[in-house]
Design an enzyme around this catalytic site. Structure first.
Site, PDB file in Angstrom:
ATOM      1  N   ASP A 173      34.960  42.717  37.356  1.00  0.00           N
ATOM      2  CA  ASP A 173      36.020  44.038  36.863  1.00  0.00           C
ATOM      3  C   ASP A 173      36.708  43.592  35.678  1.00  0.00           C
ATOM      4  OD1 ASP A 173      38.570  42.865  37.836  1.00  0.00           O
ATOM      5  OD2 ASP A 173      37.354  42.535  39.324  1.00  0.00           O
ATOM      6  N   ASP A 181      39.916  44.576  35.635  1.00  0.00           N
ATOM      7  CA  ASP A 181      41.462  43.492  36.357  1.00  0.00           C
ATOM      8  C   ASP A 181      42.040  45.699  36.498  1.00  0.00           C
ATOM      9  OD1 ASP A 181      42.953  42.072  37.042  1.00  0.00           O
ATOM     10  OD2 ASP A 181      44.565  41.961  35.078  1.00  0.00           O
TER      11      ASP A 181
END
Length: 291
Positions: free
Chosen positions: A209, A211
């Site tokens: 991802d 974040d």
């Protein structure tokens, strides 16, 4: 010379290591408490491999609840000389996209309350940690990735947060502004303890991802982490299998000094050492304490 034994710690989504042959499982006792799980011993090619699920099977341990000292201690007792930690992480750079493996070479510690050393009052030691990752081990991972046609990014700084909550937006933007590359919750104190145990360490950080800093991507959540980690589990297994098949039979000296990290590191005079602590250090530091 010491026989090379490759240790693998599997993180989120990596609870087993396909490809192991001649498998046996053993729960090794540690004076530091309970490790995350039993160790799985096996062979890939001619290389002996020891696998440990960091969070335990079923993912029952949180990053803050892992007994990192016990984990590293039992790996040392199992004869592990080189340790590869597979970990999910968030990215602070556009080019470090989900699905990419980042081979970090630096760490920043933002954890708190974790036991980060085997040493302390009664037996004080200070090991060098300027270069936490073994460069030869990391180069072998790079070569294995190339052989398997797996995209990796070599180098980068991993900031380790306490968790278990993900970052706030302010934290995420701050880490990005500081120049950090990826974020996770587990590689410290793992890397520090491995250095104290004179085990050469390297990380395969699997980006799952961005974040929460990225304006064009959703904020990180468990579903996104698990989905990407599971999708990458086979790729991670192929990478480790290739690394193991091409691994040397004997331990290589580490340019970062991990194979002799405790030489000259213990400050406490022998006559003032705590016998109880020294007894617990039998596996980690027996080489120098008995000298």
């Amino acid at each position: 010379m010491t026989a090379a034994v490759l240790g693998v710690i599997g993180g989120s989504g990596v609870y087993d290591l396909p490809g192991l042959e001649d498998i046996r499982e053993e729960a090794i006792a540690s004076p530091w408490g309970e490790p995350s799980d039993a160790l799985r011993f096996g062979r890939i090619g001619k290389t002996q491999v020891v696998f440990l699920a960091r969070h335990g099977r079923g993912h029952r341990l949180s990053p803050s609840g892992i007994n990192y000292r016990a984990n590293i201690d039992v790996l040392k007792r199992a004869g592990v000389t080189d340790l590869v930690a597979i970990s999910a992480c968030g990215s602070f750079r556009n080019e470090l996209h989900p699905g990419l493996f980042v081979l970090v070479d630096q760490f920043v510690d933002r954890t708190h309350g974790r036991a980060s050393s085997f040493f302390g009052n009664g037996c004080v030691a200070h090991v060098a940690f300027a270069h936490p990752v073994g460069p030869i081990l990391q180069r072998r991972i790079v070569d294995a990735a190339a052989a398997e046609e797996i995209a990796v990014h070599k180098g980068g700084t991993y900031v380790c947060m306490e968790g278990p909550q993900f970052s706030s937006l302010a934290e995420s933007k701050g880490y990005k502004a500081a120049g950090y590359d990826v974020i996770g919750m587990t590689n410290l104190p793992e890397a520090k303890l491995a250095r104290e145990a004179e085990i050469t360490f390297a990380t395969i950080a699997m980006v799952t991802d961005f974040d929460c800093w990225h304006p064009n991507h959703d904020d990180v959540d468990v579903a996104s982490v698990v989905a990407v980690a599971r999708a990458n589990a086979d790729k991670a297994a192929r990478l480790v299998a290739r690394l193991a098949r091409d691994f040397p039979a004997e331990r290589e000296e580490c340019p970062a000094g991990s194979h002799r990290a405790l030489e000259g590191a213990i400050m406490t005079a022998p006559s003032h050492r705590d016998p109880e602590l020294v007894a617990k250090l039998d596996a980690v530091a027996g080489r120098v304490l008995k000298a």
